[in-house]
Design an enzyme around this catalytic site. Structure first.
Site, mmCIF file in Angstrom:
data_model
loop_
_atom_site.group_PDB
_atom_site.id
_atom_site.type_symbol
_atom_site.label_atom_id
_atom_site.label_comp_id
_atom_site.label_asym_id
_atom_site.label_seq_id
_atom_site.Cartn_x
_atom_site.Cartn_y
_atom_site.Cartn_z
ATOM 1 N N HIS A 145 27.062 68.056 37.362
ATOM 2 C CA HIS A 145 25.894 67.374 36.801
ATOM 3 C C HIS A 145 24.937 68.472 36.348
ATOM 4 C CE1 HIS A 145 26.890 63.918 39.632
ATOM 5 N NE2 HIS A 145 26.831 63.347 38.457
ATOM 6 N N GLU A 259 32.881 56.096 32.616
ATOM 7 C CA GLU A 259 33.368 55.930 34.000
ATOM 8 C C GLU A 259 32.872 54.593 34.554
ATOM 9 O OE1 GLU A 259 32.626 59.286 36.625
ATOM 10 O OE2 GLU A 259 32.611 57.937 38.350
ATOM 11 N N GLU A 295 37.681 55.907 38.414
ATOM 12 C CA GLU A 295 37.443 56.380 39.787
ATOM 13 C C GLU A 295 38.006 55.334 40.751
ATOM 14 O OE1 GLU A 295 33.834 58.335 40.750
ATOM 15 O OE2 GLU A 295 33.763 57.479 42.766
ATOM 16 N N HIS A 298 35.602 53.178 42.733
ATOM 17 C CA HIS A 298 34.930 52.202 41.866
ATOM 18 C C HIS A 298 35.873 51.034 41.582
ATOM 19 C CE1 HIS A 298 32.132 55.548 40.033
ATOM 20 N NE2 HIS A 298 32.043 55.448 41.347
ATOM 21 N N ASP A 323 38.789 60.183 38.626
ATOM 22 C CA ASP A 323 37.947 60.681 39.711
ATOM 23 C C ASP A 323 38.680 60.300 40.990
ATOM 24 O OD1 ASP A 323 36.081 61.975 38.258
ATOM 25 O OD2 ASP A 323 34.363 60.758 38.881
ATOM 26 N N ASP A 334 30.551 52.737 48.110
ATOM 27 C CA ASP A 334 31.246 53.873 47.515
ATOM 28 C C ASP A 334 31.264 55.033 48.522
ATOM 29 O OD1 ASP A 334 32.458 55.214 45.451
ATOM 30 O OD2 ASP A 334 30.621 55.634 44.338
ATOM 31 N N ASP A 336 33.471 57.441 48.677
ATOM 32 C CA ASP A 336 33.931 58.684 48.045
ATOM 33 C C ASP A 336 34.745 59.570 48.982
ATOM 34 O OD1 ASP A 336 32.829 58.159 45.563
ATOM 35 O OD2 ASP A 336 30.986 59.280 45.915
HETATM 36 C C1 XUL Z 1 29.006 57.895 41.146
HETATM 37 C C2 XUL Z 1 29.978 58.784 40.518
HETATM 38 C C3 XUL Z 1 29.405 59.966 39.829
HETATM 39 C C4 XUL Z 1 30.042 60.289 38.521
HETATM 40 C C5 XUL Z 1 29.385 61.412 37.788
HETATM 41 O O1 XUL Z 1 29.548 56.839 41.810
HETATM 42 O O2 XUL Z 1 31.160 58.588 40.599
HETATM 43 O O3 XUL Z 1 29.486 61.034 40.698
HETATM 44 O O4 XUL Z 1 31.390 60.625 38.675
HETATM 45 O O5 XUL Z 1 28.044 61.168 37.561
HETATM 46 CO CO CO Z 2 32.848 59.605 39.754
#
Ligand code: XUL
Ligand code: CO
Length: 463
Positions: A145, A259, A295, A298, A323, A334, A336
């Site tokens: 980012h 995304e 992702e 997601h 992702d 989320d 992650d």
């Molecule tokens: C948020 C997400 C972000 C994007 C990039 O859920 O996945 O990290 O991948 O902004």
């Molecule tokens: Co992402």
């Protein structure tokens, strides 16, 4: 006028302090306690991960946690080197900016190179730790980012073999973006976001990035009572078109990626899932200009599997990047997490193989350590585990393809369409009168079993 000049200056200062030059290097140990002469802690040349060797492939029987059991970068599987199938990338924001804080608790990570400041020296030092991490892991791509990397362009550019898989603009943290960026009802916010994406595109291009991502941070709504959805979507489309135009203007050939995510942070995110994003791109004539970054976490938040989202993207020619992460089946947000489920990884890799790979996209580990994982070594273990899981998935796909039984099962399910009348229908010539005539001739159809249990057995046999 004055205000806009100040704004541009601020943007330059935050993202394009890329001209900062690293002065003559001091050699100091990479340890905050050491008092190096001149105090130039940003110029550390020491090792950041002294206990960690270069991670090597040792094969499935190895008991060494700091080794790959399944990922063998140079090994050829299904006609391509593993490293070319995978194109792994480290997400800078999770791995080097994630601090373990959650809504209930303070940061838990106290990485030895962090000094708690947001200084230029800190940014440089962190970036050196990041490059050492990637070199030891054997990964040559990373994602960022704009707001996370500031301000050390020379360090970023110097390592020519390590390049961004993609860059993106962080358009969701600052309060100015509380109603969205490109979908904010405030035109000055829209413009601010445009200026930020312009700069982020330039930086990504400058660093040799291969893609650029648009994740719709707060592009969505909290209630329709105060929202003109059509107007917001029109604005978003115009914003994306302007990004396409600017990308071409500066000669950036990277792929632009959308995304999708269904909710979080807003109640309803406009890029809900792949199908919704595809409809949006089609409506606004943007399909040729964008691909999709799927992702996995997601995908599950939107009520789909990752495999479903990948297949939806793939069959529409939109699969551009993954992702790589996963959610927790008992948790509804989320999380992650690094993907560790071998069955899921096998399904993911089957889409990637059918897609012929992901290049110029890849697998970005948009994944974080658990809050409770606080050893520097855990950063390596998490990535090794994620890489090995997907590599194992690829090996499983090769087994399934060599065996051929599952593909056969699918092919046989549709074999009635290989008939003359089936071909007519598939060619778009199956008019209703002809089909009615055939039904009268055939009588009641004999409908075969779906063989789902057999499909599951065949799939499991490869894991
Ligand atoms: C948020 C997400 C972000 C994007 C990039 O859920 O996945 O990290 O991948 O902004
Ligand atoms: Co992402």
């Amino acid at each position: 006028m004055k205000g806009s000049k100040l704004l541009l200056l601020l943007l330059l200062a935050s993202s394009l302090c890329l001209s900062a030059v690293i002065a003559a290097q001091h050699t100091c140990p990479a340890d905050l306690d050491s008092k190096c002469e001149g105090g130039a802690s940003d110029d550390w040349e020491g090792e950041y991960f002294p206990g960690v060797p270069k991670i090597k492939y040792e094969g499935p029987t190895s008991k060494n946690p700091l080794a790959y059991k399944w990922y063998n970068a140079e090994e050829v599987i299904l006609g391509k080197k593993m490293k070319d199938w995978m194109r792994f990338s480290v997400a800078f924001w999770h791995t080097f900016r994630g601090n373990g804080a959650d809504p209930f608790g303070a940061p838990t990570k106290a990485w030895p190179w962090e000094d708690g400041t947001n200084s230029l020296a800190m940014a440089k030092r962190r970036m050196r730790a990041h490059f050492e991490f990637m070199e030891k892991l054997g990964v040559d791509k990373w994602c960022f980012h704009d707001r996370d990397i500031a301000p050390d362009g020379k360090t970023l550019k110097a390592k020519t073999n390590i390049k961004p898989l993609w860059g993106t603009a962080q358009l969701f943290l600052h309060p100015r973006y509380m109603h969205g960026a490109a979908t904010s009802p405030e035109v000055k916010v829209y413009a601010y976001a445009a200026a930020q994406v312009k700069k982020a595109l330039e930086v990504t291009h400058y660093l040799g990035g291969e893609n650029y991502v648009f994740w719709g941070g707060r592009e969505g709504y909290q209630t329709l009572l105060n929202t003109d959805m059509k107007r917001e979507l029109d604005h978003l489309a115009n914003f994306l078109q302007a990004a396409v135009d600017y990308k071409k203007k500066i000669g950036f050939n990277g792929t632009l990626l959308i995304e999708p995510k269904p909710q979080e942070p807003t109640k309803h995110q406009y890029d809900w899932d792949v199908a919704t994003s595809f409809a949006f791109l089609q409506k606004y004539g943007l399909t040729g200009e964008f691909k999709i970054n799927v992702e996995c976490n997601h995908a599950t938040l939107s009520g789909h599997s990752c495999h479903h989202e990948l297949e939806t993207a793939r069959i529409n020619g939109l699969l551009g990047n993954i992702d790589a992460n996963t959610g927790d089946p008992q948790v509804g947000w989320d999380t992650d997490q690094f993907m560790t489920d071998i069955a899921e990884a096998t399904l993911v890799m089957s889409s990637v193989v059918k897609n012929g790979g992901l290049a110029p996209g890849g697998f970005n580990f948009d994944a974080k350590l658990r809050r409770e994982s606080t050893d520097v070594e855990d950063m390596f273990l998490a990535h090794i585990s994620g890489m090995d899981t997907l590599a194992r998935g690829l090996r499983n796909v090769a087994k399934l393809m060599e065996d051929g039984s599952l593909d056969d099962l699918v092919r046989k399910r549709y074999q009635s369409f290989d008939s003359e009348i089936g071909a007519l229908i598939e060619a778009g010539n199956g008019d209703f009168e002809t089909l009615e005539k055939m039904v009268l001739e055939w009588g009641e159809p004999n409908v075969p079993s779906g063989k789902q249990e057999l499909a599951e057995i065949l799939f499991q046999s490869a894991l």
